[in-house]
Design a protein around this motif. Structure first.
Motif, PDB file in Angstrom:
ATOM      1  N   UNK A 256      18.808  -0.223  16.885  1.00  0.00           N
ATOM      2  CA  UNK A 256      19.263  -0.525  18.242  1.00  0.00           C
ATOM      3  C   UNK A 256      18.086  -0.691  19.203  1.00  0.00           C
ATOM      4  N   UNK A 257      17.161   0.263  19.180  1.00  0.00           N
ATOM      5  CA  UNK A 257      16.022   0.199  20.099  1.00  0.00           C
ATOM      6  C   UNK A 257      15.085  -0.950  19.736  1.00  0.00           C
ATOM      7  N   UNK A 258      14.920  -1.210  18.434  1.00  0.00           N
ATOM      8  CA  UNK A 258      14.083  -2.324  18.023  1.00  0.00           C
ATOM      9  C   UNK A 258      14.646  -3.660  18.472  1.00  0.00           C
ATOM     10  N   UNK A 259      15.950  -3.833  18.352  1.00  0.00           N
ATOM     11  CA  UNK A 259      16.577  -5.082  18.803  1.00  0.00           C
ATOM     12  C   UNK A 259      16.489  -5.233  20.323  1.00  0.00           C
ATOM     13  N   UNK A 260      16.553  -4.136  21.033  1.00  0.00           N
ATOM     14  CA  UNK A 260      16.399  -4.207  22.488  1.00  0.00           C
ATOM     15  C   UNK A 260      14.986  -4.659  22.851  1.00  0.00           C
ATOM     16  N   UNK A 261      13.978  -4.121  22.161  1.00  0.00           N
ATOM     17  CA  UNK A 261      12.610  -4.565  22.404  1.00  0.00           C
ATOM     18  C   UNK A 261      12.436  -6.034  22.024  1.00  0.00           C
ATOM     19  N   UNK A 262      13.083  -6.438  20.958  1.00  0.00           N
ATOM     20  CA  UNK A 262      13.013  -7.842  20.547  1.00  0.00           C
ATOM     21  C   UNK A 262      13.697  -8.736  21.576  1.00  0.00           C
TER      22      UNK A 262
END
Length: 403
Positions: A382-388
């Motif tokens: 979830x957090x990685x996709x938000x950063x992406x």
């Protein structure tokens, strides 16, 4: 035997994995500790000492693999098959990568012809080529849900075709070879006397298809042909990459014996401690909860990926995976594929998100593609996709595209 070319997937992972904040290139289900493993047991009295016996003298142990582990694997391979798979038809190896290499080393050589399902893990076609075999690629088609064409396979077979190599479920696409196509492939191999090897390392992790579906793929060992080999490991679907435990299974005892003869030169035995952990994980008390956790994790996280792709559909597209842990996403701008290696390096540098460029990992024809692993812990995904997402908004338009 010529040295194989550089293994670019593994080199990329080695370069970036330890510094990634959000590892979205990870292909294993979120890894667990031995303490967590014990918590999945349905035996409420289970304890760590049931997994790791500190009093066990650390000899080489049973050379071909522990009886407990091979019994559990035999039970799993026999449960949906017409006839049981004896434990003697299973060899334990240091991971599936060793299992695949050993099978190729034992069975292939100069003058042999090999057909390999593609795209796939680079080992599956470069190692046979390094052994002197001629390798042709049986290519999956994105516009057909990443299915390859059976007629193309039949046309590729030669008089000296020794092996057909499958990857089911498929890395990197998350697609499956459906049962009907598997049956046709087995019948072709049987008619021509060709050995079939199926890398089934992602096989237990089906999250977009159920056993009630007519297309649900059985193990290659369940289709009535003796000259089949299944390889697997504890790394992907079972969250235990660190124990480095895999296997070769076949209904043909002669194949197992040839692999064992070659294995004497590479592996005396696999660690008793590692096999003990694997045996506990695959026991009837544990496997259902562990696999259930990972299937639910895959379903939950894939929906996050799906929402990301839909939100950015002017830039990216994919065939939604039905199994495994990876998605193969195509990124474009102005109708041209993005330069995936530059994209992945920039994302890693600016956000800490790790991805794998498709043309680096799977061949030059996959420009613009990125392999994303989505069965890490949900908060990481979830957090990685938000950063992406933030990167896409601020940086994406400045990235180079391919001609």
């Amino acid at each position: 035997m010529a040295p194989p070319p550089p293994f670019r997937v593994e080199q990329w992972m080695d370069e970036f994995e330890t510094t990634a904040k959000y590892n979205l290139a990870e292909t294993c289900c979120a890894s667990i500790s031995v303490d967590e493993l014990v918590s999945f047991s349905e035996n409420e009295k289970a304890k760590v000492s049931d997994v790791l016996d500190s009093s066990l003298v650390q000899t080489y142990g049973e050379i071909r693999g522990s009886s407990a582990l091979r019994d559990n694997l035999s039970r799993l391979y026999s449960s949906k098959a017409g006839s049981p798979l004896p434990p003697e038809r299973i060899l334990i190896t240091p991971g599936a990568i060793a299992a695949n290499h050993l099978a190729f080393y034992a069975l292939l050589g100069p003058g042999d012809h090999v057909i390999c399902h593609y795209p796939t893990y680079q080992q599956l076609y470069t190692v046979p080529a390094s052994l002197g075999a001629e390798v042709d690629l049986w290519k999956s088609k994105e516009d057909n849900e990443w299915l390859p064409d059976y007629d193309e396979l039949a046309a590729m077979v030669k008089d000296n075709t020794k092996m057909i190599i499958l990857n089911n479920p498929q890395n990197p696409t998350g697609a499956i070879l459906p049962k009907s196509l598997m049956v046709d492939t087995v019948n072709l191999a049987k008619e021509k006397g060709i050995t079939l090897l199926s890398d089934e390392v992602y096989r237990p992790l089906f999250h977009g298809i159920t056993p009630l579906n007519k297309d649900f793929p059985p193990s290659i060992l369940s289709l009535g042909y003796a000259n089949t080999i299944a390889t697997g490991s504890m790394s992907k679907a079972y969250s235990l990459a660190g124990i480095r435990t895999g296997w070769i299974a076949s209904r043909n005892q002669d194949i197992i014996e040839k692999c064992q003869v070659a294995r004497d030169y590479t592996t005396i035995s696999v660690s008793q401690l590692d096999q003990s952990v694997a045996s506990f994980a695959l026991s009837p008390d544990t496997i259902h909860s562990l696999l259930g956790r990972n299937i639910q994790l895959a379903k939950t996280n894939l929906e996050l990926v799906d929402r990301f792709v839909i939100k950015h559909d002017e830039f990216c597209s994919y065939v939604k995976p039905v199994a495994g842990t990876t998605a193969f996403i195509k990124f474009e701008r102005d109708g041209k594929p993005i330069h995936a290696e530059t994209f992945c390096k920039a994302v890693h540098e600016k956000t800490g998100v790790m991805l794998l460029p498709g043309d680096v990992g799977f061949g030059e024809e996959f420009k613009g593609y990125v392999r994303m692993g989505y069965v890490n812990r949900t908060e990481i995904v979830r957090e990685g996709l938000e950063e992406l997402r933030k990167f896409m908004r601020k940086e994406y338009d400045d990235l180079p595209v391919c001609d």
